[in-house]
Design an enzyme around this catalytic site. Structure first.
Site, short mmCIF file in Angstrom:
data_model
loop_
_atom_site.label_atom_id
_atom_site.label_comp_id
_atom_site.label_asym_id
_atom_site.label_seq_id
_atom_site.Cartn_x
_atom_site.Cartn_y
_atom_site.Cartn_z
N ASN A 45 3.07 -9.00 -1.12
CA ASN A 45 1.74 -8.41 -1.32
C ASN A 45 0.80 -9.47 -1.86
O ASN A 45 1.19 -10.34 -2.63
CB ASN A 45 1.80 -7.21 -2.28
CG ASN A 45 0.56 -6.34 -2.18
OD1 ASN A 45 0.18 -5.93 -1.09
ND2 ASN A 45 -0.08 -6.08 -3.30
N LYS A 46 -0.45 -9.36 -1.49
CA LYS A 46 -1.51 -10.29 -1.88
C LYS A 46 -1.72 -10.29 -3.40
O LYS A 46 -2.04 -11.31 -3.99
CB LYS A 46 -2.78 -9.81 -1.19
CG LYS A 46 -3.91 -10.76 -1.14
CD LYS A 46 -5.01 -10.16 -0.24
CE LYS A 46 -6.30 -10.92 -0.35
NZ LYS A 46 -7.35 -10.35 0.49
N ALA B 225 -3.77 8.29 3.24
CA ALA B 225 -2.66 8.00 2.33
C ALA B 225 -1.48 8.92 2.65
O ALA B 225 -0.32 8.49 2.64
CB ALA B 225 -3.11 8.21 0.89
N GLN B 226 -1.79 10.16 2.94
CA GLN B 226 -0.75 11.15 3.20
C GLN B 226 0.16 10.74 4.35
O GLN B 226 1.39 10.78 4.24
CB GLN B 226 -1.43 12.49 3.49
CG GLN B 226 -0.48 13.65 3.56
CD GLN B 226 -1.18 14.97 3.88
OE1 GLN B 226 -0.51 15.97 4.02
NE2 GLN B 226 -2.50 14.99 3.99
N GLY C 259 0.84 -1.19 0.00
CA GLY C 259 0.00 0.00 0.00
C GLY C 259 0.88 1.24 0.00
O GLY C 259 2.06 1.17 -0.35
N ASP D 237 -2.69 2.16 8.21
CA ASP D 237 -3.92 1.88 8.96
C ASP D 237 -3.70 1.13 10.26
O ASP D 237 -4.56 1.17 11.15
CB ASP D 237 -4.87 1.03 8.10
CG ASP D 237 -5.45 1.80 6.93
OD1 ASP D 237 -5.17 3.01 6.82
OD2 ASP D 237 -6.18 1.18 6.13
N GLU E 16 -16.89 11.04 -1.00
CA GLU E 16 -16.33 11.01 -2.37
C GLU E 16 -17.05 9.99 -3.24
O GLU E 16 -17.30 10.24 -4.42
CB GLU E 16 -14.82 10.71 -2.31
CG GLU E 16 -14.02 11.85 -1.69
CD GLU E 16 -12.53 11.73 -1.97
OE1 GLU E 16 -11.95 10.68 -1.65
OE2 GLU E 16 -11.95 12.71 -2.49
#
Lengths: 397, 397
Positions: free
Chosen positions: A38-39, A313-314, A13, A297, A170
């Site tokens: 990664n998946k 994300a930032q 991510g 997260d 959004e």
């Protein structure tokens, strides 16, 4: 046997990709052995997923092959799913193998937080991956097709979005733009379509500038969205949701954007957690585990007022940069750097040509805010993939 | 009150449209008052529906607005659904009104014949209208999206087509072409996708040339289709179908193309029927009702050997021409014309660039047959809408 340190990064991510990119740049030849797990064999741009979820953009524009991002001469990539993290053994169990590490970076992403609301896990969809947004998109189109064969079932045309945070708002902006297209495509009267946004908090976009929130709600109301703010979802059933005082809203489509909690693998690893998240130290490490970093997260970082930063994300990207720096410093026995979040602002899109934002100490709305959002997206593509990626994926912006 | 005769045409399928077009051409000003009634404001090209059903073409290319076909100065168009036909009162009850007639033309199309197989009506889809094929298309895409979220559910990727007549075979040809695209779009391993064609008769395309049938089956087998010919569907359940000796094929997608029967409105009108169809007289009229014509799926016409012609677009179109002629002759007190079916041959497509056909006393297969199919489609567009319609809708061919 090589004696160089082994770094394993779990998750590609925002945090994992930024860590990988920085390590690949900073590490000297044979200074460390880096493996990214990664998946999927692609990275996805989570902040863009509201568009393919609503069907206003192709999912392909929200993902980038990992092979295009990392240099596989410098970083090994393993496509697999993590099953267990065993800090005591310095091992990670994958569904099809095992990896040993000296340093571990956990950027696995979170899970939907359902707050124990019955039925949400079973009956609601989430905006959290390429596969999950493809499902939402296909599900929505399918409801229009079903309605045309069973015209009494207007619940097929009712769409409930739980949560009025960034993702929810959004997504609603995009969905409201998509509805007229779908109505045209399937010969459906637009008056029959209902979009509900149900949010338990007393306001949409809690914590955001109230004037901008007001603006956002006006924009979305004008697009036909019905807000049920200060209204909790009590239960999600196969027929819809029960809200507030027992009222039922019938719908075949419930999309839950109400919250994110840490990944269960983090708790199962034995770390101390709050809602599945680890309060990391000033260097982003798990307390008591100097060789394990957690980003995104699954990490909890507190602001100077003692409140946790929301997972964005930032912050994950900034964590990735500091994490890579600290890994290199550890290997070189140099002092580590504290992580300090620098808030560059945030922009929420509200569909085509509409957005609200706070950045550079100013408020933005409408078309200017919408441009700002595009700039942020382009900047991200540039950071991870340079000009070629901007040209390849930036078309949609 | 006008004393000119009132002609009401029910249904804008092949028969109804051809009748309307011919009447509009032949009738003099004020010679009759013609009303065309149809459920939708468009005519659809049933022989093309296998493509939008599989998703290899846009449904828009399979329909034409009725206002583009008929001259509304000469023919009134009523968009409504027929609820009841009352020959004794010379009236048709619509869901939102009533129409009186002097002459009635029934071209309402048939209904799926399920032969009493339990569950088929509830759980299987049919290729019979724009709305029904949109549902099939969206349903299929949805299964791919669902599979990506529940990878153990390979039944999402199993597609069962009941019936190996023209519709079934043509649909399978398209679906087999579409699967690789869907696999790419959703990152699904093509090996996991199964297409079954289950047919109770001892052969596919019963009655068609055996050599061509053999060719068609080879083409489709090479595209990955599994045939279960001579195997009856015993039951359709929410989990799949039970076939032959009790074997279950698990699937979330069953498409039934096994047969067509007459419309229930025909029986309810009190006409004598066989499987819902009326054996019309030599002029296409209902026995005992000299002012009622039946065309297409609801009519039974026997060949010189005493066997009924299968209901096709070709026969319905020819019936429309004779029906219009006989209506004009009746009004003018001229002798009526017998209906004699002239079989121009038939072509079944097997997907892109592949088809089989019998025409002009010859067998065709492969690319040549596929061109022949296109010519037939173009000819039809030309008949109903002239060059402009060929240019507008013919692009897809």
């Amino acid at each position: 046997m090589s004696s160089i340190p082994k770094i394993v990064i779990l998750g590609a991510g925002y945090g994992g990709v930024l860590t990988s990119l920085r390590l690949q740049k900073e590490l000297n030849y044979n200074e460390a052995d880096v493996t990214l797990v990664n998946k999927h064999d692609y990275h996805y741009i989570t902040t863009h997923l509201h568009m393919p979820a609503a069907g206003t953009d192709n999912p392909e524009n929200s993902r980038v092959n990992i092979s295009k991002l990392i240099d596989e001469f410098k970083i090994d990539f393993v496509k697999s799913t993590v099953v267990q993290i065993r800090p005591q053994d310095r091992k990670v169990i994958l569904e099809d193998g095992t990896l040993s590490y000296d340093y571990l970076v956990i950027g696995l992403g979170g899970e939907p937080e359902t707050f124990g609301i019955p039925g949400l896990a079973e009956h609601a969809m989430n905006i959290r991956s390429i596969n999950s947004v493809r499902l939402i998109r296909e599900h929505i189109e399918y409801q229009f097709a079903r309605f045309k064969r069973e015209p009494s079932r207007t619940d097929y045309l009712t769409f409930i979005i739980g949560g009025a945070g960034f993702t929810g708002i959004e997504f609603i902006g995009e969905l409201a733009d998509r509805i007229p297209e779908l109505c045209k495509q399937f010969d459906v009267d637009p008056q029959l379509v209902k979009i509900y946004n149900v949010e338990a908090a007393p306001t949409a976009l809690p914590g955001f500038d109230p004037e901008l929130v007001q603006y956002a709600m006006e924009v979305l109301k004008n697009k036909g969205v019905t807000f049920r703010i200060g209204t909790a979802i009590k239960e999600c059933t196969p027929d819809g949701v029960i809200v507030g005082d027992g009222e039922e809203i019938k719908s075949q489509t419930v999309i839950w954007t109400g919250g994110v909690r840490g990944n269960r693998l983090i708790e199962e690893a034995g770390f101390e957690t709050m809602r599945g998240r680890v309060k990391v130290d000033e260097f982003l490490r798990v307390p008591g585990h100097e060789n394990i970093y957690i980003l995104g997260d699954n990490s909890l970082v507190f602001n100077p007022e003692g409140r946790p930063y929301p997972p964005t994300a930032q912050i994950a990207m900034q964590q990735g940069v500091v994490c890579a720096n600290n890994l290199v410093s550890s290997i070189r026995n140099q002092p580590l750097k504290n992580f300090v979040f620098s808030n560059k602002g945030s922009v929420a899109s509200l569909g085509k040509g509409e957005a609200i934002g706070l950045a550079f100490g100013r408020k933005y709305k409408g078309r200017v805010a919408s441009w700002l959002k595009k700039l942020i997206d382009i900047r991200y593509l540039f950071i991870i993939g340079g000009i070629p990626l901007v040209l390849k994926k930036g078309k949609f912006l």
